[in-house]
Design an enzyme around this catalytic site. Structure first.
Site, mmCIF file in Angstrom:
data_model
loop_
_atom_site.group_PDB
_atom_site.id
_atom_site.type_symbol
_atom_site.label_atom_id
_atom_site.label_comp_id
_atom_site.label_asym_id
_atom_site.label_seq_id
_atom_site.Cartn_x
_atom_site.Cartn_y
_atom_site.Cartn_z
ATOM 1 N N LYS A 58 -5.482 5.737 1.489
ATOM 2 C CA LYS A 58 -4.645 5.024 2.453
ATOM 3 C C LYS A 58 -3.360 5.784 2.760
ATOM 4 O O LYS A 58 -2.743 5.558 3.792
ATOM 5 C CB LYS A 58 -4.362 3.613 1.957
ATOM 6 C CG LYS A 58 -5.665 2.811 1.892
ATOM 7 C CD LYS A 58 -5.456 1.335 1.739
ATOM 8 C CE LYS A 58 -6.767 0.586 1.878
ATOM 9 N NZ LYS A 58 -7.684 0.807 0.732
HETATM 10 C C1 LIG Z 1 -8.966 0.360 0.771
HETATM 11 C C2 LIG Z 1 -9.920 1.026 -0.139
HETATM 12 C C3 LIG Z 1 -11.292 1.042 0.125
HETATM 13 C C4 LIG Z 1 -11.896 0.325 1.307
HETATM 14 O O1 LIG Z 1 -11.517 0.905 2.537
HETATM 15 P P1 LIG Z 1 -11.672 0.073 3.896
HETATM 16 O O2 LIG Z 1 -11.055 0.917 4.937
HETATM 17 O O3 LIG Z 1 -10.936 -1.205 3.672
HETATM 18 O O4 LIG Z 1 -13.129 -0.141 4.100
HETATM 19 C C5 LIG Z 1 -12.110 1.742 -0.743
HETATM 20 N N1 LIG Z 1 -11.617 2.370 -1.828
HETATM 21 C C6 LIG Z 1 -10.299 2.363 -2.114
HETATM 22 C C7 LIG Z 1 -9.829 3.061 -3.329
HETATM 23 C C8 LIG Z 1 -9.416 1.712 -1.277
HETATM 24 O O5 LIG Z 1 -8.108 1.711 -1.565
#
Ligand SMILES: *Cc1c(COP(=O)(O)O)cnc(C)c1O
Length: 462
Positions: A112
């Protein structure tokens, strides 16, 4: 580029307006009016370029008009300078034809950061130019919150409030949210689960008095700028494995469908992606839907891959919009049905979804076993989300197309599960090794819209 809502009833906005707005006023999500296409030559020319240069070329058509070229290049440079790896998103080989795309070298050790660090810089430049300030409210199942806080801490035009489900995030995730000392950072532990946090956030956006009064802005994965930043690493990974001359497939550990939707846009932009594989944990609404069982909410079951403990995947609405032939009123109707529990997907729409997407579901035991297997056979310690991806990827791997699994978090973010599976305690990178000693600051709060809005009103800077 103009941006339109998936529900077809909100005004068209520029990139900057869509970014600052987040959720559209008709309840929908913003999308570019047209998806820009890159030629095969333009894609081939990306091979070997620095990540930042690939980022500029891939994202420029989406943002031109809102930012100047040099300004945007400087924004990208600042966004990724705090990453702990020069490649930003390095690829590692697991076996013959299976690769890991490491997306955890940013400041909070999860993918993210790619989007959030960029959005922080974009907001700063846009708000400064407007002489304006905003209140950012986000809901997190763990990783979004810390990424948002790292991206916005200390910016004087922004207050950031993060709602997370009390007791349902890992200790590292919680500490990353509660230890920043900046006065514009507010961590709120909500008595509820992630879906409650997400629902409260949606309700705040639909409360126009509140929304306008505090100048609410959202940076959850519904914000199109988040999706945009994530398109880039599909390109960087694919060209380093031979695209556009060779196809590649991706498997994506999925919760809110933001990350994999970025892959869908990369494909529509001309990147030769063969399959996009949705990997879910036991919270498997997407896997059930893609298996033809309709899109019906269940209860969220806490898992060892908590960032994917989601029953309603907000960004799936964007995929449905394209699968329904860009028909905003059809999407609007489905989302009304979802309020009452869910909906069935028509035959034609299922076919449209299956043109791009496959899916798989992984149990808790399989996740642990995959961490162990990957440690034994590829000498890699992976986080539980990544393990979910690896397991599903192995089930969908073809011999003639390289498979790239997105490694979405660093194993040290989820030390309990990793240690249980592997017997090894994954250490934090040295740049954050004092995390467990820093004092925490957090407000525990009821899952109640009035209480949340009141708290936010009273804590924003004047
Ligand atoms: C947010 C997240 C996901 C899921 O991603 P999305 O974009 O919500 O599908 C998977 N793994 C980790 C470690 C995350 O932080």
């Amino acid at each position: 580029m103009k941006y339109i809502s998936t529900r077809g009833q909100a005004p068209e906005l520029t990139f900057e307006e869509a970014m600052l707005t987040g959720l559209a006023r008709d309840g929908g999500l913003y999308l570019p009016a047209e998806i820009p296409v890159m030629s095969q030559d333009e894609i081939a020319a990306l091979a070997g370029l620095p990540y930042e240069e690939i980022a500029f070329r891939v994202m420029w058509p989406y943002v031109s008009g809102s930012f100047a070229e040099e300004e945007f290049k400087a924004i990208i440079a600042r966004a990724y300078e705090a990453f702990g790896h020069d490649a930003r998103a390095p690829l590692k080989q697991l076996n013959e034809n299976h690769f890991l795309l490491e997306l955890f070298h940013g400041p909070t050790l999860a993918f993210k950061d790619f989007a959030m660090q960029l959005i922080g810089q974009l907001f700063q430049v846009a708000l400064k130019r407007r002489g304006d300030r905003v209140t950012i409210v986000g809901a997190t199942s763990g990783d979004t919150g810390s990424a948002a806080i790292e991206a916005f801490r200390g910016l004087d035009a922004v207050d950031v409030f993060i709602l997370f489900p009390h007791g349902r995030v890992s200790e590292v995730q919680r500490r990353q949210m509660t230890t920043p000392a900046d006065s514009n950072v507010h961590a709120l532990a909500v008595d509820g689960d992630f879906d409650d946090c997400q629902a409260a956030l949606k309700d705040m956006f639909n409360d126009f008095d509140f929304r306008d009064g505090v100048k609410l802005a959202g940076v959850n994965s519904i914000n199109f700028a988040r999706v945009l930043a994530q398109i880039v690493y599909y390109f960087s990974a694919a060209v380093s494995l031979g695209a556009p001359h060779r196809k590649v497939s991706f498997t994506v550990p999925t919760g809110n469908f933001g990350d994999i939707f970025a892959g869908f846009l990369a494909k529509r932009m001309g990147l030769p992606i063969d399959r996009l594989v949705v990997a879910t944990n036991q919270n498997d609404i997407l896997h059930r839907c893609l298996s033809g069982e309709g899109y019906f909410k269940g209860d969220t079951i806490p898992s060892i891959s908590p960032s994917m403990d989601i029953q309603v995947s907000s960004n799936f609405e964007r995929a449905l919009y394209y699968a329904y032939g860009e028909d905003g009123s059809a999407v609007s109707q489905l989302m009304d049905e979802l309020k009452n529990g869910g909906f069935n997907v028509s035959q034609g729409t299922m076919e449209a979804l299956r043109e791009s997407f496959d899916s798989g579901r992984v149990s808790e035991d399989e996740t642990l076993a995959t961490i162990k297997h990957t440690q034994d056979h590829s000498a890699e310690l992976v986080c539980p989300h990544t393990a979910v991806g690896i397991k599903v990827a192995e089930e969908h791997r073809a011999t003639d197309v390289p498979m790239i699994t997105l490694a979405t978090a660093h194993p040290a973010k989820f030390p309990a599960a990793v240690e249980k599976a592997s017997g090894e305690h994954p250490p934090l990178p040295s740049r954050m090794s004092d995390l467990y000693e820093r004092p925490e600051r957090v407000t525990r709060i009821a899952n109640d819209l009035g209480a949340l809005e009141d708290h936010i009103r009273r804590h924003i800077a004047e």
